[in-house]
Design an enzyme around this catalytic site. Structure first.
Site: not given
Lengths: 575, 180
Positions: A367, A369-370, A373, A491
């Site tokens: 995963c 985006a953006p 990482k 998060c």
């Protein structure tokens, strides 16, 4: 990526120059207190002593004329006058330079002091009263010796009266003090805080309380909950307090009841208020140096020259910088445009550090985006090996592509597909990062919307998707490779999206939790409400805004032991 | 995703050739393996063969990017070099120009370079040759086409255009969506 945010110079703290406090006014000399007057000069002191000697010799002469008993008392008085500056009512018989008042007020009214007497006594008048009390006591035996004398009798009566009155006063005072102390004690432990009754709550619905009142009530309830058995109201139970607290917190910080309840399960009441308070302020702006193009020291120097105030982020990161304030927009400097750094939250560096990518590996970011990482992984791989970046939304992938190009990552492949089906495209990765979509309960300071928009269904939906994504990620990893790691991060701070998901994966795949080599952060929860998780859950890491000054975050590193499902032991189930 | 046809190769290499001349060979045969050009949805990608091998797994519809995007073919069949290629061609650049900080800002907004903003210019730049634009910290910030040769520049007045703007790193912000 935050470059549309406002990074103007922060407002200065403090009151500013114009509100500087004016110093106390300078009094003119003549208005100053007499005590402050100039000290007497040496000659003046000599003269004063001479004068007093003269006057004392005068009184000595007068003493000769009087009875010896009386003279005795006068001597006492003079001694007393040296230690205490009070001319009490008994002076009125003597021919001393100071005369007391002769009317009925003499018991309490005292003649004004002269400035020169300050030479002998610097004590303030208030102390003098107490001294006086003592002096009179000491004087009593002296005056008792002269019982026959009528004058002394009167003095004695008066002094006794005074003494008595003082004693009474003292007793009254003590009583009052005791009462006050009792009251305080009571306030502290019993009647201090009273929960609102139902009718009061009804009223509150129509006429809401002021914000300050609600805040005060939150503090009160927290105080009661801190030592509940002692401070509670007798007729109320803990749940009443908790219910009221949750209601008040919801209204004060404008959360919805569901999220507040979940947070209440997670934190102790005191910590909860700290957490909510920390969510009200934004986290510091942080950037990550792109090691493909520059070094942190050079970048810091370049930004300092542009008028940016910055510091290294901490011991734990060699690439992070924290920005205090800046005269230029941080998201549009020439350094940013040429890819020397990336705007990235401090917490977003942690999953990549846990993943610990090595050169010449095949790595997947499920995963992406953006792309913060992803580009961090690319920098650690130094453009060797292959880096796959996937995101389900094509629009968000544009940001990934732009960022990867800007930061100079050349070994990346960007695809847009459902992460749950990525196993169909390719497996056999060395490491996989799953930064799963989540409710965002850890990034409230970034997005206030979270406070009110989440409910039970959202959490369940997120949790379900996360479980599927994590299983897909584990399936993508090759257990026979030297690495074979999966890092799961969100998060969010809710255990439903973190520990529960990990627990699910542990049950359905051959994986174990391993140390994520992050030196700080809270340990993962070994249990939560009815759940009892794997004992290794303490190797996972949780990060909170109020303890680490970064977004709320969860990081867990898994090692794949064998391919295949755990429960049906199908193809590669041997362990 | 497919290899480029002869015409397409000619168009791409012709454009790149303007900037780096005969160094195109170096671009393809690198120390860390062979690199090649692939075309996907009109975009030309420059990619290591190792990465290319695994990238083939991804279905064509879902593949958005691999390696480095050099540019795209317009509908009329012309090739446009994009700013994303800057990092690859800058090390081999023949003609370079360095800008003063004030002119750097203007260039990053997409304006042409005027003589007044030029700090240094490499020797023997021909007219209409591709030229890489640097700032004073020696960081490449874009590329363009020389409007005048070095000789002509020496005698030009400060307001004449020296470099026609083609691409600059400001495009990462200005047109992130249309980059790819």
């Amino acid at each position: 990526m935050g470059r549309k945010a406002k990074y103007d110079e922060k407002q200065k703290k403090g009151k500013g120059r114009k509100s500087r406090v004016q110093p106390a006014p300078q009094l003119p000399k003549q208005l100053k207190a007499k005590e402050d007057a100039k000290k007497l000069s040496r000659n003046q002191v000599k003269r004063l002593k001479k004068r007093q000697l003269k006057s004392s010799s005068k009184t000595d002469q007068a003493k000769q004329k009087r009875s010896p008993e009386e003279a005795n008392s006068i001597d006492d008085r003079e001694d007393g006058a040296q230690s205490s500056d009070d001319a009490s009512g008994m002076d009125f018989e003597n021919d001393s330079p100071r005369k007391g008042f002769t009317d009925e007020n003499d018991s309490w009214l005292k003649p004004k002091q002269t400035s020169k007497r300050a030479l002998f006594d610097d004590d303030a008048d208030d102390d003098g009263v107490m001294d006086d009390d003592f002096d009179e006591d000491s004087r009593d035996p002296g005056s008792e010796a002269s019982l026959e004398d009528e004058g002394t009798m009167r003095i004695e009566k008066q002094s006794k009266k005074i003494l008595e009155r003082r004693r009474e006063d003292k007793e009254l005072e003590e009583d009052e003090l005791r009462d006050q102390a009792d009251e305080q004690q009571k306030q502290k432990f019993s009647d201090y805080f009273r929960l609102p009754s139902e009718s009061e709550l009804e009223n509150e619905k129509e006429v809401p309380l002021s914000v300050q009142a609600v805040h005060q009530r939150i503090k009160d309830i927290l105080h009661v909950l801190a030592d509940f058995s002692k401070r509670k109201e007798a007729s109320r139970c803990r749940q009443d307090y908790v219910r009221q607290l949750i209601l008040d917190l919801c209204s004060y910080y404008s959360y919805n009841a569901f999220l507040m309840e979940r947070l209440f399960y997670l934190f102790s009441p005191t910590e909860l208020s700290e957490y909510l308070e920390a969510n009200q302020v934004p986290r510091p702006l942080t950037i990550r140096t792109n090691t493909l193009k520059t070094r942190r020291r050079e970048l810091a120097q370049a930004l300092l020259n542009r008028g940016v105030n910055l510091d290294p982020i901490g011991e734990w990161s060699k690439v992070g910088l924290v920005i205090y304030n800046s005269q230029v927009p941080i998201g549009a400097t020439p350094e940013y445009l040429s890819g020397h750094y990336m705007l990235q939250g401090a917490a977003s560096m942690l999953p990549v550090m846990a993943l610990d990518p090595k050169e010449n590996e095949k790595i997947l970011d499920l995963c992406a985006a953006p792309g913060g990482k992803t580009s961090h992984i690319g920098a650690l791989m130094k453009n060797t090996g292959v880096l796959f970046a996937n995101d389900s939304q094509p629009d968000r992938c544009k940001a990934v592509i732009a960022n990867l190009h800007r930061l100079g990552v050349t070994n990346a492949v960007v695809s847009t597909m459902d992460g749950r089906k990525f196993t169909k495209v390719m497996t056999g990765f060395d490491r996989v990062l799953v930064d799963a979509p989540c409710s965002g309960s850890g990034v409230v300071s970034k997005d206030e919307h979270v406070k009110t928009s989440k409910d039970e269904k959202d959490i369940l939906r997120c949790s379900h998707l996360q479980k599927e994504l994590l299983l897909a990620a584990i399936d993508c990893v090759d257990s026979n490779s030297s690495a074979g790691f999966v890092v799961y991060s969100t998060c969010s701070v809710l255990p439903e999206e973190n520990e529960c998901v990990i627990d699910y994966a542990l049950k359905h795949r051959h994986v174990e939790i391993v140390d994520s080599s992050l030196k700080f952060g809270r340990e993962g929860l070994p249990r939560y409400r009815e759940h009892r998780f794997n004992p290794n859950m303490n190797l996972a890491r949780r990060f909170y805004p109020h303890t680490h000054n970064m977004e709320g975050f969860f990081v867990c590193k898994l090692k794949k032991l064998a391919n295949g499902n755990a429960n049906n032991d199908g193809k590669g189930g041997e362990k | 995703m497919r290899p480029l046809t002869d015409d397409e190769t000619k168009a791409v290499l012709g454009k790149v050739d303007k900037f780096i001349g005969s160094s195109v060979k170096l671009l393809v045969d690198r120390e860390d393996g062979t690199y090649c050009f692939r075309i996907q949805k009109d975009r030309v990608f420059y990619i290591s063969e190792k990465v290319l091998k695994v990238a083939c797994n991804v279905p064509r519809a879902q593949l958005l990017m691999m390696g480095v995007c050099f540019g795209k073919f317009t509908k009329t069949g012309k090739f446009r070099l994009q700013v994303t290629a800057l990092d690859q061609i800058a090390p081999y650049a023949k003609a370079k120009i360095w800008l003063k900080p004030s002119a750097e800002q203007q260039f990053l907004y997409g304006h042409n370079v005027l003589k007044g903003g030029v700090s240094r210019l490499s020797e023997n730049v021909e007219k209409y040759q591709g030229i890489i634009v640097y700032n004073m910290n020696d960081v490449p910030i874009g590329f363009g086409v020389a409007a005048k040769s070095t000789q002509e520049c020496r005698n030009a007045d400060p307001m004449t255009i020296v470099v026609f703007h083609q691409a600059d790193v400001g495009e990462y912000l200005r047109c992130e969506d249309s980059l790819l």
